[in-house]
Design an enzyme around this catalytic site. Structure first.
Site, PDB file in Angstrom:
ATOM      1  CG  ASP A  43      -2.007   1.421   1.493  1.00 44.50           C
ATOM      2  OD1 ASP A  43      -2.747   0.911   0.628  1.00 44.50           O
ATOM      3  OD2 ASP A  43      -1.138   2.015   1.767  1.00 44.50           O
ATOM      4  CE1 TYR A  48       0.451   7.572   3.178  1.00 49.86           C
ATOM      5  CE2 TYR A  48       0.862   5.670   2.252  1.00 49.86           C
ATOM      6  CZ  TYR A  48       0.198   6.633   3.160  1.00 49.86           C
ATOM      7  OH  TYR A  48      -1.328   6.061   3.648  1.00 49.86           O
ATOM      8  CE  LYS A  77      -3.604   4.774   0.608  1.00 50.98           C
ATOM      9  NZ  LYS A  77      -1.974   4.211   0.965  1.00 50.98           N
ATOM     10  CG  HIS A 110      -4.322   9.817   0.686  1.00 45.26           C
ATOM     11  ND1 HIS A 110      -3.427   9.823   0.458  1.00 45.26           N
ATOM     12  CD2 HIS A 110      -4.942   9.087   1.715  1.00 45.26           C
ATOM     13  CE1 HIS A 110      -2.651   9.053   1.558  1.00 45.26           C
ATOM     14  NE2 HIS A 110      -3.797   8.920   2.448  1.00 45.26           N
TER      15      HIS A 110
END
Ligand code: A2P
Length: 315
Positions: A43, A48, A77, A110
């Site tokens: 994931d 990130y 996302k 997201h």
């Protein structure tokens, strides 16, 4: 590994590796370790800020023959600054380039929160865009188009409440296939879980271990430690496993996917093994009684009444 089925009958491994908070310095090794020990579901997300390094790991894994692309399930996302129709596919293509992939298995919106282009985390209210300015339906239509183009095999959302899901579904050609939300025994989200199940939407649970490695700014004082819950410790002792493994097994036994983050090889192995722990009906009932509607990721950082974001998890 148990799998869950999408509406088209294709499957997703029930337990995957989370990468939120996995620093670029360690994430390449962590991804390679995980794939080598058998993880087949990873994931990711653009925000990130580690997708380029994860892409290096994927390339190395494919080159070394550790896994074939078609046997790996990769999620990413869309960040909140790319909700405008014209920004969705460029953002997806940037993620594909970073991950060194031709397609994603799953692409998610997201958050049901929009920002101005280029904003990572807003520092002032004007850096948000309201959902009147950029409706979720507009973003969703582009997600559908990206799927039709083959850039993502499945599409879904994350952090969406029942009202937000209904908004998107009312205008959608295709109902979202996934809703990724925080989930653990202290936040079981039964109403949302049942709504999604009734509508053929799978659930992925994030922060299943309480995300203790969040920054101090994202933490409340006196947060509960799920590893210390007496009932979880008792069930762990009965199965001769760790409390973390019970927390993860609960999801797999319940019927949603779960994405524990670890960059530590031993804990990754422990977490992967948790997918095979069968809890009894009585243990599931006991865990059901622990629900406190408690969020570790409380969403306050995205509240902005000026732009219509009041209670992002319920509105
Ligand atoms: P680490 O990456 O050093 O293993 P979440 O998945 O809820 O976001 O939680 C991630 C946090 O939980 C990280 O701090 C991670 O540390 C830690 N963690 C992951 N697996 C385990 C485990 N099996 N036991 C204890 N802590 C764990």
């Amino acid at each position: 590994m148990k799998t869950l089925k999408f509406r088209d009958n294709s499957s997703i491994p029930a337990l995957g590796l989370g990468t939120w908070k996995s620093s670029p310095e360690v994430v390449k090794r962590a991804i390679l370790d995980a794939i080598e020990m058998g993880y087949r579901h990873i994931d990711c997300a653009a925000i990130y800020q580690n997708e380029d390094v994860i892409g290096e790991a994927f390339k190395e894994a494919f080159d070394r023959g550790l896994v074939k692309r078609e046997d790996l399930f990769v999620t990413s996302k869309l960040w909140n600054d790319s909700h405008k129709a014209s920004d969705v596919r460029p953002a997806l293509k940037k993620t594909l380039k970073d991950l060194q992939l031709d397609y994603l298995d799953l692409y998610l919106i997201h958050w049901p929160v929009a920002f101005q282009p280029g904003v990572g985390f807003p520092e002032s209210p004007d850096q948000f865009a309201s959902l009147e300015e950029i409706p979720l339906e507009e973003t969703w239509a582009e997600m559908e188009a990206a799927k039709a183009d083959g850039l993502a095999k499945h599409i879904g959302v994350s952090n969406f409440s029942i009202p937000k899901l209904k908004t998107v579904m009312a205008a959608a050609k295709e109902v979202p296939e996934m809703n990724q939300v925080e989930g653990h025994p202290l936040l079981q989200q039964n109403e949302l879980f049942n709504f999604c199940t009734d509508n053929g939407i799978l659930i992925t649970a994030y922060s299943p271990l309480g995300s203790t490695d969040r920054s101090a700014a994202m933490k409340a004082e006196d947060e509960p430690n799920m590893f210390e819950l007496p009932k979880i410790k008792e069930i762990a002792a009965a199965h001769e496993v760790s409390p973390a493994q019970v927390l993860l097994a609960w999801h797999v036994n319940r019927g949603n996917t779960v994405i524990p983050k670890s960059t530590n090889k031993d804990r990754q192995a422990q977490n992967l093994a948790a997918a095979n722990i069968a809890l009894t009906d009585q243990e599931m009932d006991e865990i059901a009684s622990l629900d406190r509607h408690f969020r570790y990721v409380n969403g306050k950082f995205f509240e902005n009444p000026q732009k219509g974001y009041v209670n992002i998890y319920d509105d």
